[in-house]
Design a protein around this motif. Structure first.
Motif, PDB file in Angstrom:
ATOM      1  N   PHE A 358       0.867  -1.194   0.000  1.00  0.00           N
ATOM      2  CA  PHE A 358       0.000   0.000   0.000  1.00  0.00           C
ATOM      3  C   PHE A 358       0.899   1.238   0.000  1.00  0.00           C
ATOM      4  O   PHE A 358       1.247   1.777   1.063  1.00  0.00           O
ATOM      5  N   PRO A 359       1.321   1.677  -1.178  1.00  0.00           N
ATOM      6  CA  PRO A 359       2.320   2.746  -1.276  1.00  0.00           C
ATOM      7  C   PRO A 359       1.942   4.020  -0.518  1.00  0.00           C
ATOM      8  O   PRO A 359       2.831   4.736  -0.041  1.00  0.00           O
ATOM      9  N   ALA A 360       0.654   4.302  -0.398  1.00  0.00           N
ATOM     10  CA  ALA A 360       0.254   5.535   0.307  1.00  0.00           C
ATOM     11  C   ALA A 360       0.715   5.516   1.765  1.00  0.00           C
ATOM     12  O   ALA A 360       0.969   6.568   2.359  1.00  0.00           O
ATOM     13  N   THR A 361       0.846   4.331   2.341  1.00  0.00           N
ATOM     14  CA  THR A 361       1.260   4.246   3.745  1.00  0.00           C
ATOM     15  C   THR A 361       2.755   4.418   3.920  1.00  0.00           C
ATOM     16  O   THR A 361       3.238   4.515   5.048  1.00  0.00           O
ATOM     17  N   ALA A 362       3.492   4.434   2.817  1.00  0.00           N
ATOM     18  CA  ALA A 362       4.945   4.624   2.901  1.00  0.00           C
ATOM     19  C   ALA A 362       5.319   6.084   2.993  1.00  0.00           C
ATOM     20  O   ALA A 362       6.479   6.421   3.232  1.00  0.00           O
ATOM     21  N   ILE A 363       4.338   6.964   2.813  1.00  0.00           N
ATOM     22  CA  ILE A 363       4.596   8.407   2.836  1.00  0.00           C
ATOM     23  C   ILE A 363       4.025   8.968   4.124  1.00  0.00           C
ATOM     24  O   ILE A 363       2.807   8.946   4.335  1.00  0.00           O
ATOM     25  N   ALA A 364       4.903   9.451   4.988  1.00  0.00           N
ATOM     26  CA  ALA A 364       4.433  10.019   6.249  1.00  0.00           C
ATOM     27  C   ALA A 364       3.749  11.350   5.977  1.00  0.00           C
ATOM     28  O   ALA A 364       4.323  12.230   5.315  1.00  0.00           O
ATOM     29  N   PRO A 365       2.516  11.542   6.452  1.00  0.00           N
ATOM     30  CA  PRO A 365       1.838  12.826   6.247  1.00  0.00           C
ATOM     31  C   PRO A 365       2.533  13.927   7.017  1.00  0.00           C
ATOM     32  O   PRO A 365       3.203  13.699   8.018  1.00  0.00           O
ATOM     33  N   GLU A 366       2.383  15.149   6.508  1.00  0.00           N
ATOM     34  CA  GLU A 366       3.004  16.288   7.168  1.00  0.00           C
ATOM     35  C   GLU A 366       2.407  16.460   8.547  1.00  0.00           C
ATOM     36  O   GLU A 366       1.207  16.400   8.742  1.00  0.00           O
TER      37      GLU A 366
END
Length: 373
Positions: A358-366
């Motif tokens: 789930f690539p979206a979970t690899a990006i920490a939100p600001e």
């Protein structure tokens, strides 16, 4: 006129009090006053001094509708202060002993404290058979606030306490007090904010995370929960869209069952398929008791301890139920934590797989910012 109290009270350290919020120190009670004997500097509190250090003294408390006669010729020492209760529980209090209720209203009063025999009491040897050498009268009447004043001074004791009062620095003004209270509240808020940010991996949780945290913050053996394992992943899942959260929940249930050795059992496989289709579970997964019976009786389920399913198997069943929760965010977070339990110390590899799948979970939100930090 009403007599609210008339009896002997026990004094210690020459102190009696009228309290509506607890007992305060003499320094605070006489702060900024010129008059001793009756300290009224703390709202809702009177600090009364006597000649007797330890023993019993007679005191009368009166409530008048208007200002009473001065009666200066009957008393040696008289002082006045203003008083306003800060609660509806007002009491005449002995030092660390009994309390006597005073039926006063929450309004502003003028208080006149009358004293007689203070010098004699300071040097007298107490004897219960002898009449009291001192006496006190406390009169209340409704009146706007006004500065304290010395009405009459005769005794050496009164002179000493008036001098003591004049040495006490003024307390904070109402404005200063309000500012101090505001600053204290702001500091409490900042401390709570820092504590919450620390608990959530250095950033504030969203309202959605606060609403669904439940098991998120800890289950048996994992007291810090998913946040303690990987806070950044928690926030990333929170930022994902509901469809991806639901997909992650299903994926976590599959991985949990596979790791626990349950995926090939027919009724577990059937449940996983029903989960994928968004359908209600069929027996035995449709009822906790039926599931428990099946988990204990099915020989295909590993039973490492006393015939009971092991922790990985229990966690896998929990992941099945968690993944079907109505709220997709809660379903994803709880099912993933259950899956992490099935992986034991290998949970970092599971979370790495989550980020790959789930690539979206690899990006920490600001991180959210706050002016209160």
């Amino acid at each position: 006129m009403r007599t609210l109290f008339s009896d002997e009270v026990h004094v210690a350290y020459r102190q009696i009090y009228v309290c509506s919020d607890g007992i305060h120190s003499p320094e605070d009670s006489f702060a900024g006053q010129r008059a001793g004997l009756c300290g009224g500097a703390v709202p809702g509190h009177l600090f009364l001094l006597t000649g007797t250090h330890t023993g019993s003294v007679p005191i009368t408390v009166e409530l008048h509708e208007t200002e009473p006669p001065l009666d200066a010729d009957l008393w040696e020492d008289i002082v006045e202060v203003s008083f306003r209760p800060v609660s509806d529980k007002i009491e005449l209090a002995e030092w660390d002993s009994r309390w006597y209720p005073l039926p006063l209203s929450e309004t502003t009063y003028r208080v006149r404290y009358h004293c007689r025999g203070m010098d004699e009491a300071r040097t007298a040897v107490g004897d219960a058979r002898e009449p009291a050498v001192e006496e006190y009268l406390l009169r209340f009447w409704p009146s706007p606030p006004a500065p304290d004043r010395i009405v009459k001074e005769t005794s050496q004791a009164a002179a000493y306490w008036h001098e003591y009062a004049r040495k006490q620095p003024p307390g904070p003004t109402p404005e200063e007090q309000a500012q101090a209270e505001r600053q204290a509240r702001e500091e409490e808020e900042r401390t709570a904010l820092r504590r919450e940010m620390d608990a959530w991996g250095g950033r504030l949780p969203s309202d959605r995370l606060r609403d669904v945290q439940g098991k998120l913050r800890g289950i048996q053996g994992y007291p810090m929960g998913l946040v303690g394992l990987d806070a950044a992943l928690v926030h990333a899942i929170d930022a994902a869209d509901p469809e991806e959260q639901r997909a992650l929940a299903r994926w976590a249930a599959h991985r949990a069952c596979e790791t626990a050795g349950l995926s090939e059992i027919d009724w577990v496989a059937r449940g996983l398929a029903e989960l994928n289709r968004g359908e209600p579970y069929s027996p035995p997964l449709d009822d906790p008791q039926r599931l428990r019976d099946a988990a204990f009786s099915d020989a295909r389920i590993p039973h490492p301890h006393d015939g009971s399913p092991g922790l990985p198997q229990v966690a896998a069943f929990a992941a099945l139920f968690d993944a079907a929760a109505p709220d997709p965010l809660k379903a994803a977070l709880d099912a993933l934590l259950a899956a992490a339990v099935t992986h034991d110390t290998d949970w970092p590899h599971l979370f790495a797989e989550v980020r790959r799948t789930f690539p979206a979970t690899a990006i920490a939100p600001e991180a959210e910012r706050s002016d209160r930090q």
